[in-house]
Motif scaffolding. Structure first.
Motif, PDB file in Angstrom:
ATOM      1  N   ASP A   1      10.964   4.162   8.697  1.00 48.47           N
ATOM      2  CA  ASP A   1      12.308   4.723   8.524  1.00 48.47           C
ATOM      3  C   ASP A   1      12.312   6.137   9.096  1.00 48.47           C
ATOM      4  O   ASP A   1      12.061   7.119   8.396  1.00 48.47           O
ATOM      5  N   PHE A   2      12.606   6.252  10.384  1.00 47.07           N
ATOM      6  CA  PHE A   2      12.547   7.548  11.046  1.00 47.07           C
ATOM      7  C   PHE A   2      13.642   8.492  10.560  1.00 47.07           C
ATOM      8  O   PHE A   2      13.433   9.708  10.506  1.00 47.07           O
ATOM      9  N   ALA A   3      14.806   7.969  10.213  1.00 51.30           N
ATOM     10  CA  ALA A   3      15.879   8.843   9.733  1.00 51.30           C
ATOM     11  C   ALA A   3      15.434   9.592   8.482  1.00 51.30           C
ATOM     12  O   ALA A   3      15.621  10.810   8.360  1.00 51.30           O
ATOM     13  N   ALA A   4      14.835   8.879   7.545  1.00 50.94           N
ATOM     14  CA  ALA A   4      14.347   9.530   6.327  1.00 50.94           C
ATOM     15  C   ALA A   4      13.155  10.426   6.629  1.00 50.94           C
ATOM     16  O   ALA A   4      13.039  11.541   6.103  1.00 50.94           O
ATOM     17  N   MET A   5      12.277   9.959   7.488  1.00 50.47           N
ATOM     18  CA  MET A   5      11.062  10.706   7.804  1.00 50.47           C
ATOM     19  C   MET A   5      11.359  12.054   8.441  1.00 50.47           C
ATOM     20  O   MET A   5      10.660  13.047   8.203  1.00 50.47           O
TER      21      MET A   5
ATOM     22  N   ALA B   1       0.821  -1.213   0.000  1.00 51.58           N
ATOM     23  CA  ALA B   1       0.000   0.000   0.000  1.00 51.58           C
ATOM     24  C   ALA B   1       0.842   1.242   0.000  1.00 51.58           C
ATOM     25  O   ALA B   1       0.364   2.335  -0.317  1.00 51.58           O
ATOM     26  N   SER B   2       2.114   1.107   0.343  1.00 47.85           N
ATOM     27  CA  SER B   2       2.970   2.280   0.464  1.00 47.85           C
ATOM     28  C   SER B   2       3.808   2.542  -0.774  1.00 47.85           C
ATOM     29  O   SER B   2       4.643   3.441  -0.770  1.00 47.85           O
ATOM     30  N   LEU B   3       3.621   1.767  -1.856  1.00 46.65           N
ATOM     31  CA  LEU B   3       4.461   1.935  -3.032  1.00 46.65           C
ATOM     32  C   LEU B   3       4.350   3.329  -3.620  1.00 46.65           C
ATOM     33  O   LEU B   3       5.295   3.838  -4.212  1.00 46.65           O
ATOM     34  N   GLY B   4       3.181   3.932  -3.453  1.00 44.86           N
ATOM     35  CA  GLY B   4       3.007   5.266  -4.009  1.00 44.86           C
ATOM     36  C   GLY B   4       3.509   6.367  -3.112  1.00 44.86           C
ATOM     37  O   GLY B   4       3.430   7.537  -3.474  1.00 44.86           O
ATOM     38  N   LEU B   5       4.022   6.025  -1.934  1.00 44.10           N
ATOM     39  CA  LEU B   5       4.512   7.033  -1.003  1.00 44.10           C
ATOM     40  C   LEU B   5       5.982   7.293  -1.236  1.00 44.10           C
ATOM     41  O   LEU B   5       6.698   6.488  -1.820  1.00 44.10           O
ATOM     42  N   ALA B   6       6.458   8.396  -0.738  1.00 40.46           N
ATOM     43  CA  ALA B   6       7.888   8.682  -0.803  1.00 40.46           C
ATOM     44  C   ALA B   6       8.640   7.696   0.074  1.00 40.46           C
ATOM     45  O   ALA B   6       8.094   7.104   0.998  1.00 40.46           O
ATOM     46  N   ALA B   7       9.930   7.538  -0.219  1.00 42.83           N
ATOM     47  CA  ALA B   7      10.724   6.557   0.516  1.00 42.83           C
ATOM     48  C   ALA B   7      10.822   6.887   1.982  1.00 42.83           C
ATOM     49  O   ALA B   7      11.200   6.055   2.792  1.00 42.83           O
ATOM     50  N   ALA B   8      10.453   8.102   2.355  1.00 39.28           N
ATOM     51  CA  ALA B   8      10.549   8.484   3.761  1.00 39.28           C
ATOM     52  C   ALA B   8       9.587   7.732   4.643  1.00 39.28           C
ATOM     53  O   ALA B   8       9.772   7.683   5.847  1.00 39.28           O
TER      54      ALA B   8
ATOM     55  N   ALA C   1      17.866  -0.122  10.537  1.00 39.73           N
ATOM     56  CA  ALA C   1      19.308  -0.170  10.334  1.00 39.73           C
ATOM     57  C   ALA C   1      19.793   0.959   9.432  1.00 39.73           C
ATOM     58  O   ALA C   1      20.946   1.382   9.518  1.00 39.73           O
ATOM     59  N   ARG C   2      18.919   1.478   8.576  1.00 40.79           N
ATOM     60  CA  ARG C   2      19.336   2.544   7.679  1.00 40.79           C
ATOM     61  C   ARG C   2      19.840   3.766   8.443  1.00 40.79           C
ATOM     62  O   ARG C   2      20.690   4.496   7.967  1.00 40.79           O
TER      63      ARG C   2
ATOM     64  N   ASP D   1       2.024   9.819   3.747  1.00 38.95           N
ATOM     65  CA  ASP D   1       3.466   9.904   3.925  1.00 38.95           C
ATOM     66  C   ASP D   1       3.740  11.041   4.905  1.00 38.95           C
ATOM     67  O   ASP D   1       3.608  12.214   4.546  1.00 38.95           O
ATOM     68  N   PRO D   2       4.091  10.726   6.155  1.00 40.72           N
ATOM     69  CA  PRO D   2       4.304  11.802   7.129  1.00 40.72           C
ATOM     70  C   PRO D   2       5.309  12.841   6.660  1.00 40.72           C
ATOM     71  O   PRO D   2       5.127  14.042   6.885  1.00 40.72           O
ATOM     72  N   ALA D   3       6.390  12.412   5.983  1.00 39.46           N
ATOM     73  CA  ALA D   3       7.452  13.347   5.616  1.00 39.46           C
ATOM     74  C   ALA D   3       6.972  14.427   4.661  1.00 39.46           C
ATOM     75  O   ALA D   3       7.413  15.582   4.731  1.00 39.46           O
ATOM     76  N   THR D   4       6.075  14.082   3.752  1.00 35.51           N
ATOM     77  CA  THR D   4       5.647  15.077   2.774  1.00 35.51           C
ATOM     78  C   THR D   4       4.853  16.200   3.414  1.00 35.51           C
ATOM     79  O   THR D   4       4.856  17.337   2.920  1.00 35.51           O
TER      80      THR D   4
END
Length: 291
Positions: free
Chosen positions: A249-253, A18-25, A32-33, A214-217
């Motif tokens: 992925d909190f680092a990206a977010m 379901a998240s394929l359309g979201l940003a990688a964040a 580990a990232r 996508d929280p980051a956007t």
């Protein structure tokens, strides 16, 4: 908080699909990232807090002792959610004793929109907190018309909060708040139709991701609207996890969190097996995180 969206079970495959359309964040294969791709930003120690709903069981038994242990772990702030028989003044005394600081309190929507508003704002002053937070909305309001009505009420409550010398009214989201109804994303109605000077958002990143957002956007699209976060992780099966142990992925977010105006990162876990272990694990991860 543990509400209606929790009843939905999601496998890791369905969540990632379901998240394929979201940003990688939004998600990654694991935390580990953060260690593999260190950045220069970190969460200020004064910004790492605990939303006290996580600790509700030990708080009911020993409120002061629970706060003491959170302070010993390293937490600087708390979000108040349930007083367990204590007055606002009682809680303030215990916070002062432990060196913790309340930054917000969750107050029911019907209280804030009704005659209880003045007392709720007075209690925030007593607690030493800045933001009143609406924790959820009635299901009957989950239509575009209902959310537009809520936006008007939020502006009114936010003005009362500002006039009382407090901060903006904040809204805490759940997964269903991100639903698309009649062609409109409900949450986006609130963001668009509330005054940025009067209304902000306590973004729960788990429920946003669970709801397909996508929280980051949001940080980039709506600068300074998100002074506080609920930092909650997602297990591979879609359930709750200690921060840093799940698939978000909190680092990206968080790379654009400063654009969103984030000042408080409040740990939350809706159903921790061991609240103190969750508190220790989550604090350790956030304190070490670089992004």
């Amino acid at each position: 908080m543990e509400l209606r969206a929790r009843t939905t079970s999601t496998t890791r495959r369905s969540f990632l699909g379901a998240s394929l359309g979201l940003a990688a964040a939004a998600v990654s294969a694991g935390p580990a990232r953060a260690a593999e791709e260190p950045g220069s930003r970190y969460i200020p120690r004064g910004g790492i807090g605990m939303h006290l709903y996580t600790m509700r069981t030990p708080l009911a038994a020993d409120f002061l002792g629970t706060l003491e242990q959170l302070a010993e772990i390293g937490y600087a702030t708390v979000g108040v959610s349930g007083r367990h028989g204590n007055s606002a003044a009682d809680i303030r005394r215990m916070l002062d004793t432990t060196g913790l600081r309340a930054v917000l309190e969750h107050v029911a929507y019907d209280t804030l929109r009704g005659p209880g508003l003045a007392q709720a704002l007075a209690d925030l002053h007593t607690l030493g907190a800045k933001w009143p937070v609406v924790p959820s909305l009635p299901g009957a309001l989950h239509t575009p018309a209902g959310f537009r009505e809520v936006a008007r009420e939020f502006n009114r409550i936010g003005k009362a909060s500002r006039d009382a010398g407090l901060g903006r009214l904040l809204f805490h989201n759940h997964g269903t708040d991100h639903a698309t109804v009649e062609g409109e994303v409900l949450y986006d109605i609130l963001v668009r139709e509330t005054d940025p000077e009067l209304v902000g958002f306590e973004l729960d990143v788990y429920w946003a991701a669970r709801g397909g957002a996508d929280p980051a956007t949001y940080f980039v699209r709506h600068p300074r609207r998100f002074p506080a976060l609920h930092v909650k992780d997602m297990a591979p099966d879609g359930s709750f996890a200690d921060v840093g142990s799940g698939v978000l992925d909190f680092a990206a977010m968080f790379r654009d969190a400063h654009v969103g105006g984030v000042k408080q990162w409040l740990v939350e876990h809706d159903s921790p097996a061991d609240p103190f272990a969750t508190a220790r694990n989550s604090y350790g991860y956030l304190a070490a995180l670089r992004y």
